[in-house]
Design a protein around this motif. Structure first.
Motif, short mmCIF file in Angstrom:
data_model
loop_
_atom_site.label_atom_id
_atom_site.label_comp_id
_atom_site.label_asym_id
_atom_site.label_seq_id
_atom_site.Cartn_x
_atom_site.Cartn_y
_atom_site.Cartn_z
N PRO A 81 5.87 -14.35 -13.05
CA PRO A 81 5.46 -15.62 -12.43
C PRO A 81 4.31 -16.33 -13.15
O PRO A 81 4.16 -17.55 -12.99
N TYR A 135 2.65 -7.42 -5.42
CA TYR A 135 3.93 -6.73 -5.29
C TYR A 135 3.91 -5.64 -4.22
O TYR A 135 4.91 -4.95 -4.02
N ALA A 140 10.85 -12.22 -7.10
CA ALA A 140 10.36 -12.33 -8.48
C ALA A 140 11.22 -11.52 -9.44
O ALA A 140 11.58 -12.00 -10.53
#
Length: 459
Positions: free
Chosen positions: A87, A112, A121
């Protein structure tokens, strides 16, 4: 071509580079695949059995011919990707490495812990990489067991060949409190969890996804953890990945802390062995290179990220001359491009810069004394395909018998794509050079992994 090429005979034209420095061009090559997608035989036009096998495949309905005007290449093998960093690709590259890590990267990786974020993602990352021609990826994950399992699930779901490691980082003084393993035991448990999950996964019967023991780098790990990870990798015969001699700070930290180089220190912890991949290696000495060669380990050369964060260029030509196994890596996201084709191109210009020097205030011939640092397109293509595969010990990267059919189909006539072949002016290896310098995601019409279509449309 159809959704699956397993058990088929493919009629193909293209290029591969099974050996460093050599290119093999093939026209109307018969590639005979078994039901597992492994190449059983290849036959060049004009060879003894060619017409017989061609006729038989046609009559049996097993012949699959690639579209006219396209070129078949081996899939790209990317030896260094930080999966959770996708990202932030292209962000904060003007910052020093320590600021980039502490301010941007570690907080992103900490996100995460949210499994929904990881699902989204990682799904985007893998789809984008496959569509860009990356058929094999060596991934750093995060410290989070659930997110690492999701990464493995996504690779299996989308068909990518992958090696995945739970990042181990427990050093309380050098890792942020909000993003580190709480103890050696926690780091080991998370690593073991991922090994077990991947090896026992019901959808992984072909071992398309493999676990990797992954100390982030020596500064992030205590000596106790490094030693335990070495033993764990040996017990499971796992691949290993870490950073080594990337930049001045990290390289000097290990010299000060252990009184030896990264390479020597990793070796004493049992972390330098066959199928260990050392990311970067910009400050490797000749002695280090000899040790890496002896241990049958490898280096992931990441020329784009080196330009932003290493302040040095890996001496690729020297390493190859020493017999070190080398492949290429994008280093998402310290490298601002997810395309391994861009890393291939960058390996060419970085060697030229190392050899010629860059200071315009100095006369030509005085800017650098590093003669013989350039590599050619043939070598770069090999490193991006068969060379990376050899580093990992995987039977991919070329179209020889015994190799698994991982391939990309390049369409130079794709709309909004920059390749112009001028075939009335150029031929042979010059075509490959133009393909590799120009190929973009738009040119990659199909991607095959294990002879299964994973990107593009069947025709």
């Amino acid at each position: 071509m159809s959704q699956s090429l397993r058990g088929k005979t493919v009629l193909a034209s293209g290029f591969d580079a099974p050996a460093r420095g050599e290119i093999r061009r093939f026209e109307q090559l018969l590639i005979i695949l078994d039901d597992a997608g492994v190449i059983q035989e290849t036959h060049a036009e004009g060879s003894a059995r060619y017409e017989q096998l061609l006729s038989h495949a046609r009559q049996a309905g097993d012949l699959v011919a690639q579209p006219a005007g396209t070129y078949l290449l081996p899939g790209f093998v990317d030896l260094h990707i930080h999966a959770p960093q996708y990202p932030q690709l292209g962000s904060a590259l003007d910052q020093p490495l320590d600021v980039w890590l502490k301010t941007y990267t570690f907080p992103l990786e900490a996100k995460y812990r949210d499994e929904a974020f990881a699902e989204r993602a990682y799904g985007i990352l893998i789809e984008d990489l496959i569509a860009s021609g990356t058929t094999t990826a060596l991934y750093f994950g995060t410290i989070h067991p659930a997110a690492n399992r999701i990464l493995a699930d996504k690779c299996l779901e989308k068909g990518q060949r992958a090696l995945i490691g739970k990042v181990a980082m427990d050093h309380k003084e050098l890792c942020p409190p909000e993003y580190r393993d709480a103890s050696v035991d926690e780091a080991l448990a998370g690593t073991q969890d991922l090994i077990d999950y991947i090896t026992r996964h019901p959808d992984n019967s072909e071992n398309r996804v493999k676990p990797v023991v992954t100390p982030r780098f020596i500064p992030a790990c205590t000596d106790e953890l490094l030693g335990e990870l070495g033993q764990l990798a040996g017990a499971h015969n796992c691949h290993i990945q870490t950073h080594a001699s990337e930049g001045d700070w990290e390289h000097n930290h290990v010299l000060d802390r252990h009184g030896m180089s990264d390479t020597e220190s990793l070796d004493r912890f049992g972390l330098l062995r066959e199928h260990t991949v050392l990311a970067h290696g910009n400050f490797l000495s000749l002695v280090d290179m000899e040790r890496i060669k002896t241990r049958k380990a490898a280096v992931a050369h990441c020329p784009l990220s080196n330009a932003y964060f290493a302040d040095a260029i890996f001496p690729l030509a020297v390493a190859l001359e020493k017999g070190v196994r080398v492949g290429l890596g994008t280093d998402i996201s310290a490298g601002p491009s997810s395309s391994l084709a861009n890393s291939l191109r960058s390996s060419l210009w970085s060697g030229r810069l190392l050899e010629s020097g860059t200071d315009p205030a100095m006369a030509p011939g005085e800017r650098s004394s590093r003669a013989g640092q350039r590599i050619g397109m043939h070598t770069a293509f090999h490193l991006a395909t068969a060379g990376g595969a050899e580093a990992l010990g995987l039977p991919v990267g070329s179209f020889q018998p015994g190799m698994i059919f991982d391939a990309i189909l390049v369409d130079p006539e794709a709309k909004a794509a920059p390749i112009r072949l001028w075939q009335d002016l150029y031929g042979g290896d010059e075509i490959l050079e133009k393909l590799l310098y120009g190929v973009t995601r738009a040119n990659i019409a199909q991607v095959w992994i294990g002879a299964e279509l994973c990107a593009g449309e069947a025709v």
